[in-house]
Design an enzyme around this catalytic site. Structure first.
Site, short mmCIF file in Angstrom:
data_model
loop_
_atom_site.label_atom_id
_atom_site.label_comp_id
_atom_site.label_asym_id
_atom_site.label_seq_id
_atom_site.Cartn_x
_atom_site.Cartn_y
_atom_site.Cartn_z
N ARG A 70 0.82 -1.22 0.00
CA ARG A 70 0.00 0.00 0.00
C ARG A 70 0.85 1.26 0.00
O ARG A 70 0.36 2.34 -0.33
CB ARG A 70 -0.86 0.04 1.27
N LYS A 100 -0.29 -20.27 4.88
CA LYS A 100 -1.14 -20.64 5.99
C LYS A 100 -1.31 -19.42 6.91
O LYS A 100 -0.44 -18.56 6.89
CB LYS A 100 -0.56 -21.82 6.76
N HIS A 123 5.50 -24.77 5.22
CA HIS A 123 6.95 -24.72 5.02
C HIS A 123 7.67 -25.91 5.66
O HIS A 123 8.80 -26.21 5.32
CB HIS A 123 7.54 -23.38 5.47
N LYS A 142 11.33 -28.52 4.55
CA LYS A 142 12.54 -28.71 5.36
C LYS A 142 13.30 -29.95 4.87
O LYS A 142 12.69 -30.99 4.61
CB LYS A 142 12.17 -28.88 6.84
N GLU A 175 9.44 -24.74 20.64
CA GLU A 175 10.11 -23.47 20.35
C GLU A 175 10.48 -22.80 21.67
O GLU A 175 9.74 -22.91 22.65
CB GLU A 175 9.18 -22.54 19.58
N ASP A 229 -2.12 -22.89 14.61
CA ASP A 229 -0.85 -22.38 14.08
C ASP A 229 0.11 -23.51 13.73
O ASP A 229 0.86 -23.42 12.76
CB ASP A 229 -0.22 -21.46 15.15
N HIS A 282 1.58 -28.11 10.28
CA HIS A 282 2.92 -28.69 10.37
C HIS A 282 2.94 -30.08 11.03
O HIS A 282 3.49 -31.03 10.49
CB HIS A 282 3.86 -27.77 11.15
N LYS A 338 5.20 -22.90 22.57
CA LYS A 338 6.15 -21.78 22.63
C LYS A 338 6.69 -21.69 24.06
O LYS A 338 6.07 -22.16 25.01
CB LYS A 338 5.45 -20.49 22.25
C1 BG6 Z 1 4.96 -20.86 11.63
C2 BG6 Z 1 4.15 -20.45 12.83
O1 BG6 Z 1 4.13 -21.50 10.68
O2 BG6 Z 1 5.98 -21.77 12.03
C3 BG6 Z 1 5.05 -19.82 13.89
O3 BG6 Z 1 3.17 -19.52 12.42
C4 BG6 Z 1 6.19 -20.75 14.22
O4 BG6 Z 1 4.30 -19.51 15.06
C5 BG6 Z 1 6.90 -21.20 12.95
O5 BG6 Z 1 7.10 -20.03 15.05
C6 BG6 Z 1 7.93 -22.27 13.26
O6 BG6 Z 1 8.67 -22.53 12.12
P1 BG6 Z 1 10.16 -23.04 12.21
O7 BG6 Z 1 10.53 -23.33 10.81
O8 BG6 Z 1 10.96 -21.94 12.83
O9 BG6 Z 1 10.11 -24.25 13.09
#
Ligand code: BG6
Length: 484
Positions: A43, A142, A172, A176, A210, A229, A234, A334
């Site tokens: 924007r 996502k 993603h 990996k 994490e 999330d 994942h 987390k």
């Molecule tokens: C994302 C989540 O899809 O994946 C995040 O939205 C998370 O909350 C992240 O931290 C973790 O990805 P990675 O590759 O760092 O394990």
């Protein structure tokens, strides 16, 4: 093959944190096809040069080894362009169409890295200006929806505009290297296949832990939570990769058909299993490696009375001939004890013990995803001190560290996935039916939690989550790998 990559959300967090660094790495590795153009959409009233300068400044936050030199950036920046757009205004799409039609690239990638509420608008407007040509591929980040109904609504709009083979739904984790290695381990070697079943495997544990909290994403996370999330996408994709049948070949649909079957075979939730096998937690205030950290409820953008979960532990089963009765445990959160993503396959103990020794954590295969990428095979072996006790057996580990073996400069997840989109390879992307099935399975948990006034269980930062997670697995007579 020339390509235009249009990045909706081109000034957003994902663009500068993940996508631009990944595109730069591909450029540096010489794998980005020549004749490409990357068009950021935002924007702000920026010229192309101002956009290049903005992206350049963001590289300061990227780890040193992945930062471009000024010279490298100058070459990379030649690919960058910027189109100012208000995504709700149809006229602005006309300007984009003019920019794209002036060049007629062989492939046009529309990467929609915006708020999910804009996905359908963007796709509809792309179609309205005639940009949904056979050369177009659309990438959707996502979360794709908030629940089953919203996911279906997005997918049904997208699928009336594009064919399924043009839609690249990103998870993603599938990009990996460790996940590629899991496919290679299972389907490139005959060694494990005979063991890969209920007769030999006692349980499987998937952990994505994490250390970070919600950082600056409190407002997003408040309406999302760990289940949406991390688990819906994942963790379930990892579960599919570990539990699926061998596909008939390596084509995208052969792989996705098998993953879909796993999702369809997941044991349905009942009120009883929701109460015992779905644990949620939320981090309180405390310390991480000696540094004080605030509670989730005190994070910016978070409701001080929030019931959003930052931790989830689940127990499920895959109800088919291969896996019936084998518990699969999923855990993610987390502010946990470490950044640690791994899958632990615990084999059954020997049927008859002839050694007078506890097997400790032997008899186990560990697939490490993060922070290292590798495999560990834990076996029982004769220990060093065999003069005093001939039966002094000890667990030993066979380590295959892929980072050491192949070098740590390996292709990152986003780099791999972006190159796959440009090349039109769908293997590592999620099909709409897989995504729906995953939502269908998590939805009873979402419903149960939203109707439960008790809220998530508190846990201290730097731990492995609430003790109920250990109690859940202990009921089956097992424990989490680190509790051995
Ligand atoms: C994302 C989540 O899809 O994946 C995040 O939205 C998370 O909350 C992240 O931290 C973790 O990805 P990675 O590759 O760092 O394990």
């Amino acid at each position: 093959m020339s390509f235009d990559l249009v990045l909706f959300g081109g000034t957003g967090d994902l663009a500068w944190r993940k996508l631009m660094p990944a595109l730069f790495q591909a450029f540096r590795h010489g794998t980005l096809p020549p004749g490409g153009r990357i068009i950021g959409i935002g924007r702000d009233d920026l010229s192309a040069d101002q956009y290049r300068a903005l992206i350049h400044s963001r590289f300061d936050k990227v780890e040193l080894a992945k930062r471009p030199s000024d010279d490298e950036f100058a070459h990379f920046a030649a690919l960058l362009d910027f189109v100012r757009m208000d995504l709700s205004r149809p006229d602005d799409y006309q300007r984009l169409a003019q920019t794209l039609q002036a060049r007629k690239a062989d492939t046009v990638v529309m990467y929609v890295a915006t708020a999910p509420t804009l996905f359908t608008t963007v796709c509809e407007q792309i179609a309205a200006v005639g940009l949904n040509t056979p050369q177009t591929r659309v990438v959707l980040e996502k979360p794709l929806g908030h629940d089953l109904a919203s996911n279906r609504a997005i997918n049904s709009t997208v699928c009336t505009i594009f064919q399924e083979k043009q839609v690249f739904r990103i998870d993603h984790y599938l990009g990996k290297p460790a996940v590629q290695n899991l496919f290679a381990l299972r389907f490139g070697n005959a060694l494990f296949e005979p063991l890969w079943r209920r007769e030999h495997i006692a349980n499987i544990q998937i952990t994505i832990a994490e250390e970070l909290g919600v950082e600056k994403r409190g407002a997003f996370y408040e309406t999302t939570g760990a289940l949406r999330d991390m688990v819906q996408n994942h963790a379930l994709q990892l579960l599919c990769a570990i539990g699926m049948e061998p596909p008939i070949n390596s084509h995208a649909d052969a792989i996705r058909d098998e993953k879909l079957k796993v999702l369809r075979s997941l044991k349905p939730w009942t009120p009883a299993t929701l109460a015992t096998d779905a644990i949620r937690g939320q981090y309180g205030a405390g310390n991480m490696a000696g540094t004080p950290v605030v509670a989730y409820r005190s994070e910016a953008g978070v409701d001080p009375h929030s019931n959003t979960e930052t931790f989830v532990a689940l127990r499920t089963e895959i109800s088919n001939w291969r896996w019936a009765g084998v518990p699969f445990y999923i855990r993610t959160g987390k502010r946990l004890a470490g950044r640690d993503a791994r899958i632990v396959v615990n084999f059954r103990p020997t049927p008859h013990a002839i050694f007078n020794s506890s097997i400790g954590d032997a008899n186990r295969l560990v697939i490490n995803l993060q922070p290292r990428d590798g495999l560990e095979l834990h076996l029982l072996a004769q220990g060093q001190d065999n003069r005093r006790n001939a039966h002094a057996l000890a667990p030993v580990q066979l380590d295959l560290d892929f980072d050491k073996r192949f070098g740590s400069e390996r292709v990152g997840a986003y780099e791999r996935l972006l190159l796959d989109v440009i090349a039109g390879r769908l293997n590592l992307f999620v099909r709409s039916d897989e995504q729906e099935e995953a939502w269908r399975w998590v939805e009873p948990i979402l419903d149960a939690w939203s109707n439960d006034p008790q809220g998530p269980r508190p846990y201290a930062p730097g731990t492995w989550g609430p003790s109920a997670s250990s109690a859940m697995i202990a009921r089956d007579g097992f424990c989490w790998a680190e509790e051995n």
